[in-house]
Design a protein around this motif. Structure first.
Motif, PDB file in Angstrom:
ATOM      1  N   ASP A   1      61.280 -92.848  -5.520  1.00 43.71           N
ATOM      2  CA  ASP A   1      60.554 -91.690  -6.033  1.00 43.71           C
ATOM      3  C   ASP A   1      59.953 -91.991  -7.404  1.00 43.71           C
ATOM      4  N   ASP A   2      60.741 -92.677  -8.217  1.00 47.28           N
ATOM      5  CA  ASP A   2      60.284 -93.065  -9.548  1.00 47.28           C
ATOM      6  C   ASP A   2      59.073 -94.005  -9.443  1.00 47.28           C
ATOM      7  N   LEU A   3      59.162 -94.937  -8.514  1.00 49.64           N
ATOM      8  CA  LEU A   3      58.064 -95.884  -8.309  1.00 49.64           C
ATOM      9  C   LEU A   3      56.792 -95.156  -7.891  1.00 49.64           C
ATOM     10  N   GLN A   4      56.955 -94.200  -6.975  1.00 49.45           N
ATOM     11  CA  GLN A   4      55.784 -93.434  -6.520  1.00 49.45           C
ATOM     12  C   GLN A   4      55.112 -92.723  -7.696  1.00 49.45           C
ATOM     13  N   THR A   5      55.922 -92.116  -8.548  1.00 47.86           N
ATOM     14  CA  THR A   5      55.369 -91.427  -9.721  1.00 47.86           C
ATOM     15  C   THR A   5      54.617 -92.394 -10.618  1.00 47.86           C
ATOM     16  N   ARG A   6      55.236 -93.558 -10.846  1.00 50.83           N
ATOM     17  CA  ARG A   6      54.595 -94.539 -11.730  1.00 50.83           C
ATOM     18  C   ARG A   6      53.275 -95.027 -11.155  1.00 50.83           C
ATOM     19  N   ILE A   7      53.253 -95.266  -9.845  1.00 48.50           N
ATOM     20  CA  ILE A   7      52.013 -95.735  -9.215  1.00 48.50           C
ATOM     21  C   ILE A   7      50.936 -94.655  -9.314  1.00 48.50           C
ATOM     22  N   GLU A   8      51.338 -93.412  -9.052  1.00 54.60           N
ATOM     23  CA  GLU A   8      50.365 -92.317  -9.118  1.00 54.60           C
ATOM     24  C   GLU A   8      49.803 -92.155 -10.530  1.00 54.60           C
ATOM     25  N   GLU A   9      50.636 -92.441 -11.518  1.00 52.96           N
ATOM     26  CA  GLU A   9      50.186 -92.342 -12.907  1.00 52.96           C
ATOM     27  C   GLU A   9      49.230 -93.461 -13.287  1.00 52.96           C
ATOM     28  N   LYS A  10      49.511 -94.661 -12.763  1.00 54.69           N
ATOM     29  CA  LYS A  10      48.785 -95.856 -13.229  1.00 54.69           C
ATOM     30  C   LYS A  10      47.544 -96.191 -12.412  1.00 54.69           C
ATOM     31  N   ILE A  11      47.532 -95.792 -11.154  1.00 53.16           N
ATOM     32  CA  ILE A  11      46.406 -96.178 -10.300  1.00 53.16           C
ATOM     33  C   ILE A  11      45.706 -94.924  -9.784  1.00 53.16           C
ATOM     34  N   PRO A  12      44.454 -94.718 -10.175  1.00 54.61           N
ATOM     35  CA  PRO A  12      43.738 -93.538  -9.691  1.00 54.61           C
ATOM     36  C   PRO A  12      43.344 -93.693  -8.226  1.00 54.61           C
TER      37      PRO A  12
ATOM     38  N   ILE B   1      51.338 -96.586   0.596  1.00 56.90           N
ATOM     39  CA  ILE B   1      50.182 -96.030  -0.102  1.00 56.90           C
ATOM     40  C   ILE B   1      48.900 -96.698   0.385  1.00 56.90           C
ATOM     41  N   SER B   2      47.810 -95.965   0.293  1.00 53.41           N
ATOM     42  CA  SER B   2      46.500 -96.590   0.483  1.00 53.41           C
ATOM     43  C   SER B   2      45.828 -96.624  -0.879  1.00 53.41           C
ATOM     44  N   ILE B   3      45.499 -97.808  -1.346  1.00 45.93           N
ATOM     45  CA  ILE B   3      44.751 -97.936  -2.581  1.00 45.93           C
ATOM     46  C   ILE B   3      43.286 -97.951  -2.155  1.00 45.93           C
ATOM     47  N   ARG B   4      42.629 -96.847  -2.363  1.00 46.90           N
ATOM     48  CA  ARG B   4      41.323 -96.661  -1.745  1.00 46.90           C
ATOM     49  C   ARG B   4      40.287 -97.658  -2.249  1.00 46.90           C
ATOM     50  N   HIS B   5      39.388 -98.037  -1.350  1.00 42.60           N
ATOM     51  CA  HIS B   5      38.231 -98.899  -1.628  1.00 42.60           C
ATOM     52  C   HIS B   5      38.556-100.384  -1.719  1.00 42.60           C
ATOM     53  N   ILE B   6      39.807-100.774  -1.492  1.00 40.24           N
ATOM     54  CA  ILE B   6      40.099-102.218  -1.432  1.00 40.24           C
ATOM     55  C   ILE B   6      40.924-102.512  -0.190  1.00 40.24           C
ATOM     56  N   GLU B   7      41.085-103.791   0.092  1.00 44.32           N
ATOM     57  CA  GLU B   7      41.646-104.206   1.365  1.00 44.32           C
ATOM     58  C   GLU B   7      43.035-104.826   1.163  1.00 44.32           C
ATOM     59  N   GLY B   8      43.925-104.523   2.125  1.00 48.48           N
ATOM     60  CA  GLY B   8      45.337-104.848   1.981  1.00 48.48           C
ATOM     61  C   GLY B   8      45.706-106.315   1.859  1.00 48.48           C
ATOM     62  N   GLU B   9      45.076-107.153   2.667  1.00 48.05           N
ATOM     63  CA  GLU B   9      45.462-108.570   2.609  1.00 48.05           C
ATOM     64  C   GLU B   9      45.150-109.165   1.247  1.00 48.05           C
TER      65      GLU B   9
ATOM     66  N   THR C   1      46.008-105.710 -10.288  1.00 50.74           N
ATOM     67  CA  THR C   1      45.523-106.226  -8.997  1.00 50.74           C
ATOM     68  C   THR C   1      44.524-105.247  -8.388  1.00 50.74           C
ATOM     69  N   ALA C   2      44.891-103.982  -8.399  1.00 53.08           N
ATOM     70  CA  ALA C   2      44.007-102.954  -7.831  1.00 53.08           C
ATOM     71  C   ALA C   2      42.689-102.921  -8.601  1.00 53.08           C
ATOM     72  N   GLU C   3      42.795-102.992  -9.909  1.00 49.88           N
ATOM     73  CA  GLU C   3      41.606-102.919 -10.740  1.00 49.88           C
ATOM     74  C   GLU C   3      40.679-104.107 -10.479  1.00 49.88           C
ATOM     75  N   ARG C   4      41.286-105.281 -10.397  1.00 49.43           N
ATOM     76  CA  ARG C   4      40.513-106.502 -10.157  1.00 49.43           C
ATOM     77  C   ARG C   4      39.752-106.400  -8.818  1.00 49.43           C
ATOM     78  N   LEU C   5      40.454-106.013  -7.765  1.00 44.76           N
ATOM     79  CA  LEU C   5      39.803-105.958  -6.462  1.00 44.76           C
ATOM     80  C   LEU C   5      38.771-104.832  -6.394  1.00 44.76           C
ATOM     81  N   ARG C   6      39.023-103.774  -7.122  1.00 44.37           N
ATOM     82  CA  ARG C   6      38.042-102.686  -7.153  1.00 44.37           C
ATOM     83  C   ARG C   6      36.769-103.124  -7.864  1.00 44.37           C
ATOM     84  N   MET C   7      36.912-103.979  -8.863  1.00 42.53           N
ATOM     85  CA  MET C   7      35.731-104.515  -9.546  1.00 42.53           C
ATOM     86  C   MET C   7      34.835-105.267  -8.567  1.00 42.53           C
TER      87      MET C   7
END
Lengths: 124, 388
Positions: B268-279, B297-305, B372-378
């Motif tokens: 639960d703590d991890l989920q909160t932290r992820i929600e805070e850090k990744i839009p 989670i789905s990190i929108r606009h990037i691909e899982g692999e 990682t999310a930010e890099r791939l979103r770029m």
């Protein structure tokens, strides 16, 4: 999934991503359904590709092939860039796993689409 | 070797060292075939019986209702084919988010001329009991619905679903491979007829599945041979694995409550932290009841692999529902069944915790996931050109 060193290197250190404002040619290929979308932007001056960038939604192979393809066409004449095949991109990456070959095809299609867009714009 | 930060407990668990220790003698000095005549063999058989008792207790079953087989997949196959193949035709029901072991067994039966209904799930991954009620037919022989989902962790109302099946004269099977060891699983209170389990999801060894079959019910075997497992699943017993599974069950009985509490807090703590850090993320399987250890989670606009590959360079081991992490072109059927778009399903990440998870595993993930999310979103056209 086992990728070659070159694929991983290209994937991790890729530089030529992003948009080119007022690009002379833009190619959009792939679809999100299959998990790979590639947009290619070209700046072309006197028939020479002076800048090439990509935006890719996709797996390691898709990003690595996009990245390598940009390297291979930058500074080249448009006619030369049209000759860059998926085979050449794959070879430059020391190969791809068989199920990832479609990613290299996408790179070739993307370049062709962007050049086609450039030629269309020029003729109008 | 680089440190591994393992957050993929739903794929498999490390074998608990106490389990390994119990298993080792059965590869060497206690190698005997339990069916042989001499006393050493008889003693191995006694160990198997003791393991069966321990595992049965964990599931709320009687020891004579538990059968050993090769793995969870085989256990599912035994329950499904073993029921359906007793007749030349008939109807069976399953859900859209089952493990491939169940879904593909049902689809094979459909190809062979049986009727199949696949129930949908809602946006949170739950089967609606009313849908099951409506799908029941006079010739429905079997309903197979999983206890808890392996990708998103949603827990089904198994007792209610089993009751509906029984009211209409059908049998009920549940794949509890992912549930056992994480939450209480009790075949009596849920009143299921068949239940499938796997040792390697609960700190036991790979290569051992279990099938619970309620007393008095018959299943047609799928393999034929000697009389092992009362003829339901013949073949010399995997003695070391069975003894190991018994020990694993004992450890689950002792530690599950305390483990579950810790893991749930951290998740639960991890989920909160992820929600805070990744839009711009989506939580897949966001509602209770859900497995305490699973976060999808789905990190929108990037691909899982791509996410997995970048995280792996930092020693992080996780899973994704993207097509690229499997061999097909379609992303996770579970996420599509929730109503996620292909793009969002491709961008999913499954984080699953367990007995040996340390705080630093989660901290390490939080050090690298946002960048990682930010890099791939770029790099992604969808992020750069999204409607804001």
């Amino acid at each position: 999934m086992l990728y070659s060193k070159k694929v991983m290197e290209q994937f991790q250190k890729t530089e030529d991503y992003g948009r080119i404002e007022n690009a002379d040619g833009i190619g959009k290929v792939g679809n999100a359904r299959c998990g790979d979308v590639m947009w290619i932007y070209l700046k072309i001056d006197n028939g020479i590709i002076t800048d090439a960038k990509y935006e890719t939604f996709g797996c390691v192979a898709a990003i690595a092939t996009s990245s390598m393809a940009m390297k291979m066409i930058k500074g080249r004449r448009v006619e030369e860039a049209l000759e860059v095949s998926n085979k050449a991109v794959t070879e430059a990456l020391d190969g791809l796993p068989p199920e990832k070959m479609h990613c290299s095809v996408l790179a070739e299609e993307g370049i062709k689409a962007a050049i086609e867009d450039y030629l269309n714009k020029r003729s109008t | 070797m680089k440190t591994q930060y393992y957050l993929d407990y739903n794929a498999t668990t490390p074998v608990d060292p106490r389990v390994v220790e119990r298993m080792i003698p059965f590869f060497s000095e206690r190698f005997h075939n339990p069916s042989s005549f001499y006393h050493q063999a008889g003693e191995v058989m006694e160990e198997l019986d003791a393991a069966r008792v321990e595992l049965a207790r964990l599931a709320g079953a009687n020891a004579d209702e538990l059968f050993f087989c090769g793995n969870g997949t085989e256990s599912d196959n035994l329950a499904i084919f073993g029921t359906m193949l007793q007749d030349k035709k008939g109807h069976l029901i399953t859900s859209a988010i089952e493990h491939a072991a169940v879904l593909n067994s049902c689809r094979q039966l459909q190809k062979d001329g049986y009727d199949l209904t696949i129930l949908p799930v809602d946006g949170h991954g739950f089967v609606d009991p009313d849908d099951l009620r409506k799908a029941m037919r006079k010739d429905t022989r079997l309903v197979s619905i999983m206890w808890a989902n392996n990708e998103i962790g949603s827990i089904q109302p198994v007792a209610e679903l089993a009751r509906i099946a029984h009211e209409h004269g059908a049998l009920f099977h549940s794949d509890a491979v992912q549930a056992m060891g994480k939450i209480p699983v009790d075949v009596q209170s849920a009143d299921v007829d068949f239940l499938s389990l796997s040792a390697h999801k609960m700190y036991g060894p790979k290569g051992l599945g279990l099938l619970f079959k309620r007393r008095g019910l018959h299943l047609r075997p799928l393999v034929f041979g000697g009389g092992h497992e009362k003829g339901l699943r013949p073949g010399t017993e995997n003695t070391a694995a069975i003894v190991g599974a018994g020990e694993a069950a004992r450890l689950v009985s002792t530690h599950m409550r305390e483990e579950t509490e810790r893991v749930r807090l951290w998740r639960d703590d991890l989920q909160t932290r992820i929600e805070e850090k990744i839009p711009d993320i989506l939580i897949n399987g966001d509602r209770e009841p859900r497995l305490p250890n699973t976060l999808n989670i789905s990190i929108r606009h990037i691909e899982g692999e791509s996410i997995l590959a970048l995280l792996e360079t930092h020693g992080l081991a996780l899973s994704s529902g993207s097509a690229c992490s499997s061999k097909s072109l379609d992303p996770s059927h579970v996420l599509l069944a929730l109503g996620r778009s292909h793009e969002d399903a491709h961008g999913s990440l499954r984080i699953s915790l367990g007995r040996f998870t340390r705080r630093e595993d989660l901290d390490h993930l939080m050090t690298h996931l946002p960048s990682t999310a930010e890099r791939l979103r770029m790099i992604s056209p969808f992020w750069q050109n999204r409607e804001s």
